[in-house]
Write an enzyme that holds these catalytic residues in place. Structure first.
Site, PDB file in Angstrom:
ATOM      1  N   LYS A   1       0.856  -1.188   0.000  1.00  0.00           N
ATOM      2  CA  LYS A   1       0.000   0.000   0.000  1.00  0.00           C
ATOM      3  C   LYS A   1       0.888   1.232   0.000  1.00  0.00           C
ATOM      4  O   LYS A   1       1.727   1.407   0.884  1.00  0.00           O
ATOM      5  CB  LYS A   1      -0.909  -0.015   1.230  1.00  0.00           C
TER       6      LYS A   1
ATOM      7  N   LYS B   1      -2.252  -1.421  -3.760  1.00  0.00           N
ATOM      8  CA  LYS B   1      -3.118  -0.244  -3.641  1.00  0.00           C
ATOM      9  C   LYS B   1      -2.296   1.017  -3.720  1.00  0.00           C
ATOM     10  O   LYS B   1      -1.283   1.088  -3.019  1.00  0.00           O
ATOM     11  CB  LYS B   1      -3.837  -0.334  -2.290  1.00  0.00           C
TER      12      LYS B   1
END
Ligand code: PBG
Length: 334
Positions: free
Chosen positions: A203, A257
């Site tokens: 992420k 992400k």
């Protein structure tokens, strides 16, 4: 494929396979299906509420009764999972984030509502402290520092309360070190051996989360940025180390992400590990597309599907996307 394996023109005419919709269908490498979709939804207090999120046209915050209704529609369309994000009442946000493991918090109430409806849809929940933190960070802040190990203790309590509420898939999105192992162990010890962990392993500290922070009411609270725990967008190799680490600690599935700016990472993760790999088409990606679609600058029917298909081509098994319900409706019609 080396070009010496291809017969020279005119024996090979690569346009032959593209000549009709039938030959294109026959030679198509990837497809998007409803079973690839995880639908993120925002929850708020109240009854019968659907409150638009200004920076995400078409997305609303729903009260628990409405989430339940939405989950029914999603399940009916065949969407396999719904992912809950609470908009926490600002008065409940504290530096110790205790609301995160309150059995009666918004996320847990919504989970129970959906699970008790007996729907054939998995409930995914978010493990991170930012919706409950008065300073907007995903971890506990002590003397100005987001501290790792104390945060992990808090995340374990949060994850257990979500498992107790009935969550099927727990998604740690906090980026602390060691949390997958600690949560996995706690789940085993507390009688939840079948709860899945979908780790937000790679992420990035991204500007594309802006509209999400509006949606969960974290924008105003956040002081500083998240660069000490989320990844540097300049790094690729590090994503592979994080994925390897989280798998070794007991993650069942991993996530990259944001999505579209990090398709290279999706591809590398799938190639190297061959594990269930997901991408999160985040709020900023949604907002960009919607803004252009609403202005008539892009054709929504085309670009939404194209953007999601890109994840399949990159190797993802599924996508978290705010377009999930619309796309599922569209796929049902075809
Ligand atoms: C926070 C969290 C974020 C998102 C999901 N979980 C935001 C952040 O890290 O600041 C972003 C999702 C999106 O932008 O759609 N734990």
């Amino acid at each position: 494929m080396p070009s010496d394996k291809i017969a020279p023109f005119p024996k090979t005419r690569l346009r032959r396979i593209r000549q009709s919709s039938a030959t294109r269908a026959l030679t198509r490498e990837h497809t998007l299906s409803v079973s690839d979709l995880i639908w993120p939804v925002f929850i708020c207090e109240g009854d019968n509420i659907e409150q638009p999120v200004a920076s995400m046209p078409g997305v609303v915050r729903r009260s628990v009764d409405k989430v339940d209704e939405a989950a029914k529609e999603a399940a009916g369309l065949g969407i396999p999972a719904i992912c809950l994000f609470p908009y926490t009442n600002p008065q409940l946000k504290t530096p110790d984030c205790a609301e995160a493991w309150n059995p009666e918090n918004l996320s847990n109430r919504a989970t129970r509502a959906i699970k008790s409806a007996g729907l054939d849809i998995a409930v995914m929940t978010d493990v991170a402290l930012d919706p409950y933190n008065s300073n907007g960070h995903d971890g506990l802040v002590v003397d100005g520092e987001v501290v790792n190990d104390l945060t992990v203790d808090a995340l374990v309590k949060q994850a257990l309360s979500q498992a107790e509420a009935g969550a099927d898939i727990i998604g740690p999105s906090d980026m602390m070190d060691g949390r997958i192992g600690a949560i996995r162990l706690a789940l085993e010890e507390h009688g939840f051996p079948n709860v899945l962990l979908l780790s937000y392993a790679a992420k990035y500290a991204s500007g594309f989360y802006g509209p999400f922070r509006d949606a969960v009411g974290a924008s105003g609270a956040l002081k500083g940025d998240k660069a000490t725990y989320q990844m540097d967008p300049a790094n690729g190799q590090e994503a592979l180390r994080l994925v390897a680490r989280d798998l070794s600690e007991g993650a069942d599935m991993v996530m990259v992400k944001p999505g579209m700016p990090y398709l290279d990472i999706c591809h590398r993760v799938k190639e190297q590990f061959g594990v269930p790999t997901f991408a999160y088409q985040v709020s900023g990606e949604y907002a960009m597309l919607q803004a252009a679609i609403q202005n008539g600058w892009l054709d929504g029917d085309k670009v939404i599907m194209e953007s999601l298909l890109a994840f399949k081509r990159a190797g993802c098994d599924g996508i978290l996307t705010y377009f999930a319900l619309d796309v599922a409706r569209k796929l049902a019609k075809n």
